[in-house]
Design a protein around this motif. Structure first.
Motif, PDB file in Angstrom:
ATOM      1  N   ASN A  89     -25.169  21.795  -7.088  1.00 45.25           N
ATOM      2  CA  ASN A  89     -24.705  22.015  -5.715  1.00 45.25           C
ATOM      3  C   ASN A  89     -24.346  23.476  -5.472  1.00 45.25           C
ATOM      4  N   GLN A  90     -23.675  24.086  -6.467  1.00 39.96           N
ATOM      5  CA  GLN A  90     -23.321  25.507  -6.349  1.00 39.96           C
ATOM      6  C   GLN A  90     -24.573  26.373  -6.195  1.00 39.96           C
ATOM      7  N   VAL A 143     -25.512  40.108  -7.006  1.00 40.50           N
ATOM      8  CA  VAL A 143     -24.475  40.889  -7.686  1.00 40.50           C
ATOM      9  C   VAL A 143     -24.656  42.370  -7.374  1.00 40.50           C
ATOM     10  N   GLU A 144     -25.905  42.822  -7.410  1.00 36.17           N
ATOM     11  CA  GLU A 144     -26.214  44.232  -7.155  1.00 36.17           C
ATOM     12  C   GLU A 144     -25.782  44.647  -5.751  1.00 36.17           C
ATOM     13  N   LYS A 145     -25.956  43.735  -4.764  1.00 31.64           N
ATOM     14  CA  LYS A 145     -25.588  44.039  -3.381  1.00 31.64           C
ATOM     15  C   LYS A 145     -24.153  43.614  -3.065  1.00 31.64           C
ATOM     16  N   GLN A 146     -23.407  43.239  -4.119  1.00 34.94           N
ATOM     17  CA  GLN A 146     -21.968  42.931  -4.039  1.00 34.94           C
ATOM     18  C   GLN A 146     -21.672  41.749  -3.127  1.00 34.94           C
ATOM     19  N   VAL A 163     -20.092  39.019 -11.055  1.00 28.91           N
ATOM     20  CA  VAL A 163     -20.405  38.411 -12.355  1.00 28.91           C
ATOM     21  C   VAL A 163     -19.305  37.436 -12.741  1.00 28.91           C
ATOM     22  N   ALA A 164     -18.047  37.795 -12.426  1.00 27.44           N
ATOM     23  CA  ALA A 164     -16.908  36.913 -12.760  1.00 27.44           C
ATOM     24  C   ALA A 164     -17.033  35.575 -12.046  1.00 27.44           C
ATOM     25  N   ASP A 165     -17.480  35.598 -10.766  1.00 28.32           N
ATOM     26  CA  ASP A 165     -17.679  34.338 -10.005  1.00 28.32           C
ATOM     27  C   ASP A 165     -18.710  33.447 -10.693  1.00 28.32           C
ATOM     28  N   SER A 197     -17.351  31.995 -13.989  1.00 25.94           N
ATOM     29  CA  SER A 197     -16.323  30.957 -13.820  1.00 25.94           C
ATOM     30  C   SER A 197     -16.914  29.666 -13.246  1.00 25.94           C
ATOM     31  N   LYS A 198     -17.875  29.795 -12.314  1.00 25.81           N
ATOM     32  CA  LYS A 198     -18.464  28.609 -11.689  1.00 25.81           C
ATOM     33  C   LYS A 198     -19.380  27.843 -12.640  1.00 25.81           C
ATOM     34  N   PHE A 199     -20.048  28.598 -13.567  1.00 27.77           N
ATOM     35  CA  PHE A 199     -21.040  27.955 -14.426  1.00 27.77           C
ATOM     36  C   PHE A 199     -20.656  27.972 -15.906  1.00 27.77           C
ATOM     37  N   ASN A 200     -19.474  28.532 -16.204  1.00 27.95           N
ATOM     38  CA  ASN A 200     -18.968  28.556 -17.584  1.00 27.95           C
ATOM     39  C   ASN A 200     -20.013  29.120 -18.567  1.00 27.95           C
TER      40      ASN A 200
END
Length: 728
Positions: A30-31, A84-87, A91-93, A96-99
């Motif tokens: 879903n994510q 990520v490149e376009k902010q 990477v932290a998100d 954390s979402k996908f462990n």
């Protein structure tokens, strides 16, 4: 985004997530859907460059999962690194979402994107930076290979002017890299697709002939396999047997290497026997199968390849033999297990999967050697490219220490290479080796099975000539480092000597004046100047006088006067900086020194390009010159677009034709007579070698252009007894 595009996109990612449901949990799927919807809203399908759409990314992910064998971290990195490149995402998100740890992969991919944004072609200045990125996380290599496979599969969508360079780059770099990673299926497809776009005529011709002979080939394979299946079933192991046709590029390579025609290539396919057995029964099953094959069909003892006992460095394991099958045809038989087959097809990813089950450190050793090359600051980009290339396609030789330890080195490695493979200190002190009980010099080339003991001396020091003795990157890197250390010490000694003598003479030593003096004496650096002092190649008294003379005024000569009517403009240097410039080759070309390259012997009408030589002038090469991929990849900035002028006038070009045929009475006379009747063609030389009813001949003829050449080749081909005519 249009409604139609939205439906198409939803189908793509739903199909992808459903196909690989085992990788992600329901919540993670879903994510991904939510993030991909945001991605598609920001980067719609309209106007997206080929290879950059979300559909392309999903296809790249499919390659990584199904053909290479990577997992969740690689998938997330490919899908989300641009966000990520376009902010729009951190990477932290993601972690954390996908462990899952993705930072090293995403950071590596972003640096690679930066390099390609500057220059789509891998020219030398980008080369080291690219592989420094690879070295941080080897999965970046596998992702880049997958991306280029997807690009090659959709190359028809790219602009015509970019296809050739992309195809050459795939053949020159990414296919060998896939080979080194153990990705044989990917490597083969990259080579075939590269040939398709760089030499479509040859590709289509071989593809047509393979298709035309398929029914005959299938029947032969079936007849070969049938009795084998019956015997193999008696072993009591689960197994499969299948025939595999060799790749188009592999067949073309054989045609060129053997200088023959498609019809004379006997090993167009291989038979593969794959056992599904426990790990402890793998070798026994393979050798029992070999025994059955050898009993049924006559083996060629020179063609036995045992990669069961000692696997290749990239983890490849298999048993290969070539046997004489039905109709007197030679057939290659490959014997392996399901585990070995997975390692052969998926390479490095499968190597990691099975690591610990079987000790396979070769890939780790190779990556270590690549890092050593990267960490050597003295290696320029061109040298680095050469060193890296050596590590891609090398064949191996296996030698032993006196205590029985096994060492793998590239084929052609010397005793000095072996010394450096043990330890750099041993290499630097090496004076020779005892090989199989006999004293040998450092340049002795190692053979399979040699027992090698390194002989050292505490007074031995490396010297520059050693670089021509060794072949391995590790040895060359260590020798260069050692030579730099010696040079640094010599420079320090030279400076101390000069400072001490100047102090005795009450002369103040100024670094700026020393730099001027060194330049005046013809040295590139002050360090080189000091080294020569330490080696007593410079007289300090002479240097003192020259140093003092630096401040004396010099008499300048009056410039030579020239009459205005004697002045002529100097010819401008032709450079490759303007990619739109085209060098038009012909009798009217003035002010540019150009020569036709000896490696490919271009003639009027050939597709050509120019290469700016270091010594000045331009070399003209055919676009399909065997050296073209390396020149374009390594020295792209020195390439000049070129074409011939409107028509060929007054120039003839030497061309060597290789002719193979039956040794019939009068065949040579018929060929020479045919050439003598041609108005625009003359025979310069002929050499004939006859053996066992066949003749091979080299004819050097003078022709005006490709049209004349094609015409004479067609005429020679219809001469009775001639089997093949090719341009050397």
């Amino acid at each position: 985004m249009t409604h139609k595009n939205n439906i198409s996109f939803r189908k793509q990612y739903h199909k992808f997530l459903h196909s690989h449901a085992g990788i992600f949990s329901f919540e993670e799927r879903n994510q991904i859907r939510i993030i991909l919807r945001e991605y598609f809203a920001m980067f719609p399908a309209e106007g997206v460059a080929p290879g950059k759409s979300i559909a392309d990314k999903i296809q790249i992910v499919e390659v990584l999962l199904d053909e290479i064998g990577l997992g969740k971290a690689a998938v997330l990195s490919v899908l989300f690194h641009e966000l990520v490149e376009k902010q729009h995402l951190s990477v932290a998100d993601i972690e954390s979402k996908f462990n899952t740890q993705v930072s090293s992969i995403i950071n590596g991919m972003m640096r690679v994107e930066e390099l390609y944004a500057r220059n789509a072609s891998l020219e030398t200045e980008n080369f080291r930076k690219l592989f420094l990125t690879f070295a941080e996380d080897v999965r970046v290599i596998l992702i880049i290979i997958a991306e280029h496979l997807q690009i090659m599969r959709t190359l028809h969508l790219f602009p015509e002017d970019k296809r050739q360079n992309i195809a050459r780059e795939a053949s020159f770099l990414y296919a060998p890299l896939a080979h080194r990673m153990g990705l044989y299926a990917v490597k083969t497809e990259l080579e075939d697709l590269s040939l398709k776009y760089t030499n479509r005529e040859i590709y289509n011709e071989i593809a047509y002939k393979l298709s035309d002979t398929k029914r005959e080939r299938d029947k032969f394979i079936a007849d070969f396999i049938a009795p084998l299946k019956e015997k193999m079933s008696e072993l009591g192991f689960q197994f499969t047997i299948k025939g595999r046709t060799k790749s188009i590029n592999s067949i073309y390579s054989k045609i060129k290497k053997q200088n023959t025609s498609f019809e004379n290539i006997y090993d167009l396919f291989a038979i593969r026997i794959i056992f599904d057995v426990p790990l402890d029964k793998e070798k026994a099953a393979c050798w029992q199968a070999y025994s059955i094959v050898a009993d049924m069909y006559q083996p060629n003892p020179k063609r036995l390849r045992d990669w069961l006992s000692i696997p290749k460095t990239n983890g490849y394991e298999s048993l290969h033999t070539t046997v004489l099958g039905p109709e007197g045809k030679w057939v290659e038989v490959q014997i392996r297990t399901v585990r070995m087959d997975e390692v052969a097809e998926k390479g490095l990813a499968a190597h990691w999967k099975y690591k610990g089950i079987k000790s396979e450190s070769g890939m780790d050793e190779w990556l270590t050697s690549i890092r050593e090359i990267l960490e050597n600051p003295e290696l320029n980009a061109v040298d680095f490219m050469d060193e890296f290339k050596l590590n891609l396609y090398d064949k191996e030789v296996f030698v032993f220490t006196p205590s029985g330890d096994l060492h793998k080195l590239p084929k052609g490695a010397t005793a000095l290479d072996f010394a450096f493979s043990i330890h750099s200190n041993i290499g630097c002190k090496c004076v020779g080796a005892k090989v199989n009980g006999k004293n040998m010099p450092i340049k002795y080339v190692l053979n399979n099975g040699d027992q090698v003991e390194v002989l050292t001396s505490p007074t031995q020091k490396p010297n520059p000539a050693w670089l021509n003795v060794v072949t391995t990157s590790r040895a060359k890197t260590k020798i260069r480092q050692a030579l730099k250390e010696v040079e640094f010490k010599d420079a320090e000694i030279g400076r101390e000597t000069l400072v001490r003598r100047f102090k005795n003479w009450k002369i103040e030593l100024e670094d700026g004046k020393i730099s001027r003096l060194a330049k005046k004496k013809g040295f590139k650096t002050v360090s080189d100047f000091y080294q020569e002092i330490a080696r007593e190649n410079l007289d300090v008294h002479v240097l003192r006088d020259a140093y003092l003379d630096l401040d004396k005024p010099t008499i300048t000569e009056q410039p030579e006067t020239r009459r205005a009517d004697a002045f002529s403009k100097e010819p401008e240097l032709v450079t490759a900086s303007n990619k739109d410039d085209v060098l038009v080759i012909g009798a009217d070309l003035k002010g540019v020194d150009f020569k036709l390259a000896k490696c490919c012997n271009p003639i009027y009408g050939d597709d050509v390009f120019g290469f700016v030589a270091v010594a000045g002038g331009i070399k003209i090469h055919k676009t399909d010159c065997p050296n073209a991929p390396q020149m374009i990849a390594r020295f792209g900035y020195r390439i000049v677009k070129a074409r011939w002028s409107g028509k060929s006038v007054g120039s003839q070009y030497p061309i060597t034709l290789r002719i193979v045929g039956h040794d019939d009475i009068g065949i040579v006379t018929n060929i020479t007579s045919l050439i003598s009747k041609e108005k625009n063609i003359s025979l310069r030389s002929i050499s004939i070698d006859s053996n066992a009813g066949l003749f091979q001949g080299n004819l050097t003829i003078m022709v005006n252009d490709t049209k004349d050449l094609e015409a004479i080749v067609k005429k020679i081909q219809v001469v009775k007894g001639v089997k093949n005519v090719s341009r050397s």
